[in-house]
Design an enzyme around this catalytic site. Structure first.
Site, PDB file in Angstrom:
ATOM      1  N   GLN A   1     -82.857 -25.647  31.955  1.00 30.99           N
ATOM      2  CA  GLN A   1     -84.223 -26.025  32.295  1.00 30.99           C
ATOM      3  C   GLN A   1     -84.773 -25.048  33.346  1.00 30.99           C
ATOM      4  OE1 GLN A   1     -86.267 -28.043  30.895  1.00 30.99           O
ATOM      5  NE2 GLN A   1     -84.955 -29.297  29.572  1.00 30.99           N
TER       6      GLN A   1
ATOM      7  N   CYS B   1     -91.903 -17.518  -2.878  1.00 30.51           N
ATOM      8  CA  CYS B   1     -90.957 -18.604  -2.599  1.00 30.51           C
ATOM      9  C   CYS B   1     -90.217 -19.021  -3.865  1.00 30.51           C
ATOM     10  CB  CYS B   1     -91.713 -19.800  -2.009  1.00 30.51           C
ATOM     11  SG  CYS B   1     -90.653 -21.196  -1.564  1.00 30.51           S
TER      12      CYS B   1
ATOM     13  N   CYS C   1     -92.700 -24.428  -5.844  1.00 31.96           N
ATOM     14  CA  CYS C   1     -93.361 -23.170  -6.213  1.00 31.96           C
ATOM     15  C   CYS C   1     -93.003 -22.720  -7.622  1.00 31.96           C
ATOM     16  CB  CYS C   1     -93.001 -22.078  -5.206  1.00 31.96           C
ATOM     17  SG  CYS C   1     -93.782 -22.314  -3.586  1.00 31.96           S
TER      18      CYS C   1
ATOM     19  N   HIS D   1     -91.239 -27.451  -0.039  1.00 30.78           N
ATOM     20  CA  HIS D   1     -91.627 -26.046   0.127  1.00 30.78           C
ATOM     21  C   HIS D   1     -91.494 -25.578   1.575  1.00 30.78           C
ATOM     22  CE1 HIS D   1     -93.770 -22.294   0.160  1.00 30.78           C
ATOM     23  NE2 HIS D   1     -94.512 -22.785   1.145  1.00 30.78           N
TER      24      HIS D   1
ATOM     25  N   CYS E   1     -88.650 -22.103  -4.137  1.00 31.74           N
ATOM     26  CA  CYS E   1     -88.387 -23.533  -4.096  1.00 31.74           C
ATOM     27  C   CYS E   1     -88.835 -24.223  -5.387  1.00 31.74           C
ATOM     28  CB  CYS E   1     -89.082 -24.178  -2.884  1.00 31.74           C
ATOM     29  SG  CYS E   1     -90.858 -24.473  -3.089  1.00 31.74           S
TER      30      CYS E   1
END
Length: 375
Positions: free
Chosen positions: A191, A306, A311, A337, A308
């Site tokens: 942090q 793409c 697509c 996608h 996938c």
């Protein structure tokens, strides 16, 4: 007997200095750099575990805070642990619950012992401290658990950032002392908000604690991206070289490239599925809001680059129709996608690192990607 966890740096890109690695876990090897889809309540929204496998997912993230409140870690443990409960046999990372408690700023109180807060479900009074976070995550049985920390807001003054960082360090030590599962890796979290001196101090203190890996928390909380990159530039040289480095809550394509070049190995974010359910998709050219009217007669895929399922089989016009007809399949196809887009992008990044060509990849990416259509 071999250790259940180990991390190897397999190659360093000669062009960029980015790392190609592998994190070995009891539920499988994780190639890095890696994007981890988020399954908040033991489920990636709109997706099944089989579909997650099909798009190439190597590791999932689940949410300690949400699983603690519902259904409760005792039930998950009774079911045989998180892997069996959710039907996922690959690696799982659980966050500590710290960020979710941080986001409940109006209804929580931080003390040295831990955090008292109200459940967002029913308003009931709850308490989580370092020991409780470890108990919850050990009951869930994830492969990677995160130390309980305090995330500072943006903007934040130096005194508040230092106070939160020092509490995080003390809580990290308590987490290490309380954590006992040998088949679960424990990561510390750096942090220090947006102060370079605090970031470097946090990295050095936590490095001395010798965690298996390290999260970088408190970035991507509303600050401009150049500020995040500036913090990474200052911080990364002080992070252990032989340990995985996890930039928490970051999930846009441009941030992936910039952070990997700076030495980051792991990422997670809910962005991909969240925007998908609202009709926005990630493409190699930038953001597309597929439910907009301009796509009513667009019979091309969401992204012609793409591979996938969405697509390969459907058009923008059809998916737009699904959204406007309020069919849940529209959100599912957009989720498939977006997740595959980011997972495939990481595959390309790993290949570019292996070929010592990540800077060339970045140049080609920015030549086609419209940053004005980013997220």
């Amino acid at each position: 007997m071999s250790k259940p966890f180990s991390y190897e740096v397999l190659h360093v890109c000669k062009q960029s200095g980015a790392r190609l690695g592998v994190l070995h876990t009891p539920h499988g090897d994780i190639p890095t750099p890696i994007y981890m889809p988020v399954g908040t309540s033991a489920c990636v929204k709109a997706m099944t575990p089989r579909e997650m496998k099909e798009i190439g997912t190597k590791i999932l993230l689940s949410n300690t805070y949400h699983l603690h409140l519902r259904p409760g870690e005792a039930l998950v443990k009774e079911a045989g642990g998180l892997h069996k409960f959710m039907g996922w046999d690959g690696p799982i990372l659980t966050d500590s619950g710290g960020f979710q408690v941080f986001s409940l700023a109006g209804i929580r109180k931080i003390k040295e012992e831990g955090v008292t807060f109200q459940s967002h479900l029913d308003g009931s009074r709850q308490f989580i401290g370092p020991e409780e976070s470890m108990d919850i995550q050990q009951a869930l049985g994830s492969d990677i658990a995160m130390a309980f920390d305090v995330c500072s807001p943006y903007p934040c003054d130096w005194e508040t950032a230092k106070k939160n960082m020092e509490i995080t360090h003390r809580w990290a030590e308590r987490c290490k002392q309380h954590h006992t599962r040998e088949d679960q890796a424990l990561f510390g979290i750096v942090q220090g908000a947006f102060y370079k001196d605090l970031r470097v101090e946090s990295a050095k203190v936590l490095s001395d604690m010798d965690f298996i890996g390290y999260g970088i928390g408190g970035l991507s909380v509303g600050e401009p991206k150049p500020i995040m990159y500036e913090m990474l530039d200052e911080l990364m040289p002080h992070m252990p070289e032989q340990k995985p480095r996890y930039l928490m809550g970051v999930g846009t394509p441009d941030c992936f490239i910039e952070a990997v070049i700076r030495g980051v190995d792991m990422f997670d974010c809910v962005l991909a599925t969240r925007i998908a359910r609202n009709g926005s998709v990630m493409t190699s050219k930038g953001r597309v809001v597929v439910k907009n009217g301009k796509y009513a007669h667009d019979f091309s895929p969401l992204d012609d680059q793409c591979d996938c399922y969405a697509c390969k089989n459907f058009t923008r016009a059809y998916i737009r129709h699904l959204f406007n007809a309020k069919e849940i399949t529209g959100g599912r196809l957009a989720s498939i996608h977006n997740l595959r887009f980011l997972i495939h992008m990481m595959e390309e990044i790993r290949e570019a690192i292996a070929n010592d060509s990540l800077l060339d990849y970045r140049k080609e990416f920015y030549e086609r990607y419209d940053l004005t259509k980013n997220f």
